[in-house]
Design an enzyme around this catalytic site. Sequence first.
Site, PDB file in Angstrom:
ATOM      1  N   HIS A 132       0.862  -1.181   0.000  1.00  0.00           N
ATOM      2  CA  HIS A 132       0.000   0.000   0.000  1.00  0.00           C
ATOM      3  C   HIS A 132       0.900   1.233   0.000  1.00  0.00           C
ATOM      4  O   HIS A 132       0.871   2.044   0.924  1.00  0.00           O
ATOM      5  CB  HIS A 132      -0.950  -0.022   1.200  1.00  0.00           C
ATOM      6  N   GLU A 177      -4.333  -0.287  -5.342  1.00  0.00           N
ATOM      7  CA  GLU A 177      -4.402   0.874  -6.229  1.00  0.00           C
ATOM      8  C   GLU A 177      -3.084   1.155  -6.950  1.00  0.00           C
ATOM      9  O   GLU A 177      -2.483   2.225  -6.780  1.00  0.00           O
ATOM     10  CB  GLU A 177      -4.860   2.102  -5.448  1.00  0.00           C
ATOM     11  N   GLU A 356     -12.522  -0.857  -0.584  1.00  0.00           N
ATOM     12  CA  GLU A 356     -12.593   0.485   0.010  1.00  0.00           C
ATOM     13  C   GLU A 356     -13.803   1.210  -0.547  1.00  0.00           C
ATOM     14  O   GLU A 356     -14.087   1.153  -1.746  1.00  0.00           O
ATOM     15  CB  GLU A 356     -11.344   1.320  -0.311  1.00  0.00           C
ATOM     16  N   TRP A 402     -13.822   2.282   4.203  1.00  0.00           N
ATOM     17  CA  TRP A 402     -12.614   3.078   4.396  1.00  0.00           C
ATOM     18  C   TRP A 402     -13.006   4.363   5.102  1.00  0.00           C
ATOM     19  O   TRP A 402     -13.741   5.170   4.553  1.00  0.00           O
ATOM     20  CB  TRP A 402     -11.938   3.413   3.051  1.00  0.00           C
TER      21      TRP A 402
END
Length: 454
Positions: A132, A177, A356, A402
């Site tokens: 992350h 992501e 998320e 999230w």
Amino acid sequence: MKPTASPLCENLTNQPFPADFVWGVATSAYQIEGAAAEDGRGASIWDVFAAQAGKVVGGDTGAVACDHYHRYREDVALMQSLNVGAYRFSIAWPRVQPDGAGAWNEQGWDFYARLLDALDEAGIAAHATLYHWDLPQALEDKGGWRNRDTAKRFAEYAAEFARRFGDRVRTIATHNEPLCTAMIGHEEGRFAPGLKDRKAAYQVAHNLLLSHGLAMSAMRAVDSGAELGIVLNQSPAYAAANTEAARAAARLADAMCNRLFMDPLFRGAYPADLLAHLGADAPVVQPGDMALISAPIDFLGINYYSRIWAGAAAGEQAPCALGMTDMGWEIYPQGLTEHLVRIARDYTPPPIYITENGCACADVLEGDAVHDGARVDFLARHLEALRAAIAMGADVRGYFHWSLLDNFEWDSGYAKRFGLIYVDYATQRRVLKDSARWYAAYITAQRNGATTQG
């Protein structure tokens, strides 16, 4: 964010979610752990980036963050109070391997072992993310994700995590992501490592996908039993006007935001229209790369926050009929339904988790309470949008809000709050917001098969 009365929240009359639906919360290591220089942790690219003047609002860093490293038991107890059955968190690579290669840091691994023990005791399933955004700075010094060798180092790290903990976690996601790592970190320069180079950004995108493929192969060899996948942030792209120019802008935005990763993963090739657009900036692909990248995954994580309003005239804003979040993002729950249905139709993916979804609000602590009705409204609307997608055939197995806690929000520092739980950063006091209590009640009602009220 503009709070509005939600008819969806007032009267949720549809059928409950499936009985085995996973309800969870999510965080990431650099945003909450703190303890940046403790117990052998190495420096990450975000430690270095945030220390540079002007990179982060207020000069904030993740050096302390929410002090989760020392307060993880308190935070697990808070999760338990929310009735969640799952927790999605990330591993700090520089905490377990300070140089990104070579020796492992046993003190770092011990922290995650203790966290998993606490989750086990609380009856909360662990869902781990390996990356992350906190690359060891030692690897960045050698070219970071621009260096193809980093993908090999990542695969070694992934295999080690799976060997140690694969039988203790429900899922392992390789990346969170990768679009943000590649584009915001290497083309826009707003995130670590802060580069502004389009060609480098698209090569990084490819190297991230390659690292995913190599890691999947390495973790399959360990045969840990955990479900393996990847987490992508995705936003449906809508034409801002009924013109060919706007429709073309929407197609290109879709290619750059969504198909850049979905097509290699599920079709074994980059979108032809994107490659044509990039020209000489297209990534270099070596023989065998796409076979690795497109190997089957067990699940797909999707992070959804808003839509793309493409081809708008200068100064024109999306309609924002439901207002905007404190990040300035349009609230558009319908986009979640439409995008999930589109993904199911176009790619036939494995089971999906919404890994998320949430919103930043300008929360204010009033004694022992935070009255964040706007977040409750956002949550209710998006859960209804998710329920609609499932009814239309999208195979979604779980939802992670999230986030659990207010935290370090990257280049926004501590100025933006996404948490169900308010954090007073000066004292590390945690306070449940109204949205936390609403989410806990919603989960209980769903497990009981009851209709919930907003």
